[in-house]
Design a protein around this motif. Structure first.
Motif, mmCIF file in Angstrom:
data_model
loop_
_atom_site.group_PDB
_atom_site.id
_atom_site.type_symbol
_atom_site.label_atom_id
_atom_site.label_comp_id
_atom_site.label_asym_id
_atom_site.label_seq_id
_atom_site.Cartn_x
_atom_site.Cartn_y
_atom_site.Cartn_z
ATOM 1 N N LYS A 80 0.841 -1.186 0.000
ATOM 2 C CA LYS A 80 0.000 0.000 0.000
ATOM 3 C C LYS A 80 0.880 1.240 0.000
ATOM 4 C CE LYS A 80 -3.656 2.642 0.716
ATOM 5 N NZ LYS A 80 -3.972 3.436 -0.449
ATOM 6 N N VAL A 81 0.748 2.045 -1.024
ATOM 7 C CA VAL A 81 1.475 3.305 -1.076
ATOM 8 C C VAL A 81 0.465 4.437 -0.904
ATOM 9 C CG1 VAL A 81 3.358 2.431 -2.514
ATOM 10 C CG2 VAL A 81 1.345 3.432 -3.582
ATOM 11 N N PRO A 82 0.880 5.541 -0.299
ATOM 12 C CA PRO A 82 -0.047 6.642 -0.101
ATOM 13 C C PRO A 82 -0.579 7.184 -1.433
ATOM 14 C CG PRO A 82 1.960 6.993 1.154
ATOM 15 C CD PRO A 82 2.197 5.829 0.246
ATOM 16 N N GLU A 83 -1.860 7.476 -1.425
ATOM 17 C CA GLU A 83 -2.501 8.098 -2.572
ATOM 18 C C GLU A 83 -3.086 9.432 -2.129
ATOM 19 O OE1 GLU A 83 -5.385 5.363 -4.147
ATOM 20 O OE2 GLU A 83 -3.997 3.677 -4.002
ATOM 21 N N HIS A 84 -3.364 10.293 -3.069
ATOM 22 C CA HIS A 84 -3.957 11.595 -2.758
ATOM 23 C C HIS A 84 -5.214 11.393 -1.914
ATOM 24 C CE1 HIS A 84 -4.786 15.821 -3.212
ATOM 25 N NE2 HIS A 84 -6.036 15.519 -3.511
ATOM 26 N N GLY A 85 -5.285 12.060 -0.772
ATOM 27 C CA GLY A 85 -6.424 11.950 0.116
ATOM 28 C C GLY A 85 -6.295 10.914 1.209
ATOM 29 N N ASP A 86 -5.278 10.054 1.146
ATOM 30 C CA ASP A 86 -5.065 9.061 2.203
ATOM 31 C C ASP A 86 -4.633 9.745 3.497
ATOM 32 O OD1 ASP A 86 -5.683 6.759 0.830
ATOM 33 O OD2 ASP A 86 -3.605 6.166 0.468
ATOM 34 N N ILE A 87 -4.914 9.080 4.596
ATOM 35 C CA ILE A 87 -4.448 9.499 5.905
ATOM 36 C C ILE A 87 -3.245 8.633 6.257
ATOM 37 C CG2 ILE A 87 -5.009 9.632 8.370
ATOM 38 C CD1 ILE A 87 -7.990 9.812 7.439
ATOM 39 N N ILE A 88 -2.213 9.252 6.754
ATOM 40 C CA ILE A 88 -1.057 8.533 7.286
ATOM 41 C C ILE A 88 -1.040 8.799 8.782
ATOM 42 C CG2 ILE A 88 1.468 8.403 7.391
ATOM 43 C CD1 ILE A 88 1.524 9.240 4.464
ATOM 44 N N LEU A 89 -0.994 7.733 9.556
ATOM 45 C CA LEU A 89 -0.847 7.866 11.002
ATOM 46 C C LEU A 89 0.497 7.277 11.394
ATOM 47 C CD1 LEU A 89 -4.374 6.890 12.363
ATOM 48 C CD2 LEU A 89 -3.414 9.154 12.034
ATOM 49 N N ALA A 90 1.283 8.075 12.063
ATOM 50 C CA ALA A 90 2.589 7.625 12.538
ATOM 51 C C ALA A 90 2.618 7.759 14.055
ATOM 52 C CB ALA A 90 3.700 8.455 11.909
ATOM 53 N N GLU A 91 2.930 6.670 14.724
ATOM 54 C CA GLU A 91 3.120 6.684 16.174
ATOM 55 C C GLU A 91 4.548 6.224 16.416
ATOM 56 O OE1 GLU A 91 1.389 4.631 20.250
ATOM 57 O OE2 GLU A 91 0.256 4.420 18.383
ATOM 58 N N PHE A 92 5.306 7.027 17.129
ATOM 59 C CA PHE A 92 6.706 6.679 17.349
ATOM 60 C C PHE A 92 7.207 7.267 18.658
ATOM 61 C CE2 PHE A 92 6.660 10.661 15.046
ATOM 62 C CZ PHE A 92 7.651 11.413 15.661
ATOM 63 N N ASP A 93 8.260 6.668 19.172
ATOM 64 C CA ASP A 93 8.972 7.178 20.337
ATOM 65 C C ASP A 93 10.290 7.768 19.883
ATOM 66 O OD1 ASP A 93 7.062 6.178 22.069
ATOM 67 O OD2 ASP A 93 8.222 4.403 22.615
ATOM 68 N N ALA A 94 10.633 8.892 20.468
ATOM 69 C CA ALA A 94 11.973 9.441 20.318
ATOM 70 C C ALA A 94 12.638 9.202 21.674
ATOM 71 C CB ALA A 94 11.916 10.919 19.970
ATOM 72 N N LYS A 95 13.383 8.117 21.774
ATOM 73 C CA LYS A 95 13.962 7.674 23.045
ATOM 74 C C LYS A 95 15.421 8.127 23.120
ATOM 75 C CE LYS A 95 13.639 3.506 25.756
ATOM 76 N NZ LYS A 95 13.475 2.049 25.660
ATOM 77 N N TYR A 96 15.714 8.958 24.112
ATOM 78 C CA TYR A 96 17.049 9.517 24.281
ATOM 79 C C TYR A 96 17.527 9.248 25.702
ATOM 80 C CZ TYR A 96 20.892 12.808 23.853
ATOM 81 O OH TYR A 96 22.142 13.369 23.805
ATOM 82 N N GLN A 97 18.657 8.561 25.841
ATOM 83 C CA GLN A 97 19.229 8.230 27.147
ATOM 84 C C GLN A 97 18.209 7.534 28.063
ATOM 85 O OE1 GLN A 97 22.558 8.688 28.037
ATOM 86 N NE2 GLN A 97 22.806 9.219 25.905
ATOM 87 N N GLY A 98 17.348 6.719 27.460
ATOM 88 C CA GLY A 98 16.370 5.970 28.232
ATOM 89 C C GLY A 98 15.076 6.704 28.512
#
Length: 109
Positions: A80-98
């Motif tokens: 699945k590649v993004p198409e015009h009008g698609d929603i992208i949801l990104a959930e991520f951690d930026a973990k620094y020094q624990g």
């Protein structure tokens, strides 16, 4: 629990890197971009800016998605590649020094 100035700074750095990741997604996520291209950009930004290698990363794309983990079979397989009008949801951690700053960010292509 009371945090030291250094511990607070670790959270701040994680937040700063998380904001860089959001900009990297804006710059990379476009109609036709592959799932792997976008996810690689996320991880590249985290790692190049000092975050730890073990980070939460959930990514989903579609028109009726309401949680990043809902990517569906085709999306998980990288088809699945993004198409015009698609929603992208990104959930991520930026973990620094624990210490981790978590982000849940929607985008519209």
């Amino acid at each position: 629990m009371i945090k030291s100035a250094a511990e607070i700074r670790y959270f701040e750095i994680g937040c700063e890197v998380g904001e860089m990741v959001i900009q990297a997604i804006v710059d990379t996520a476009r109609a036709g971009a592959s799932r792997n291209e976008i996810r690689a950009k996320i991880m590249d930004t985290l790692l190049r800016n000092g975050c730890e290698t073990y980070n939460l990363l959930i990514y989903g794309v579609g028109t009726a998605i309401n949680h990043a983990g809902q990517g569906g079979y085709a999306e998980r397989r990288g088809q699945k590649v993004p198409e015009h009008g698609d929603i992208i949801l990104a959930e991520f951690d930026a973990k620094y020094q624990g210490y981790q700053a978590q982000f849940n960010q929607p985008f519209v292509v």
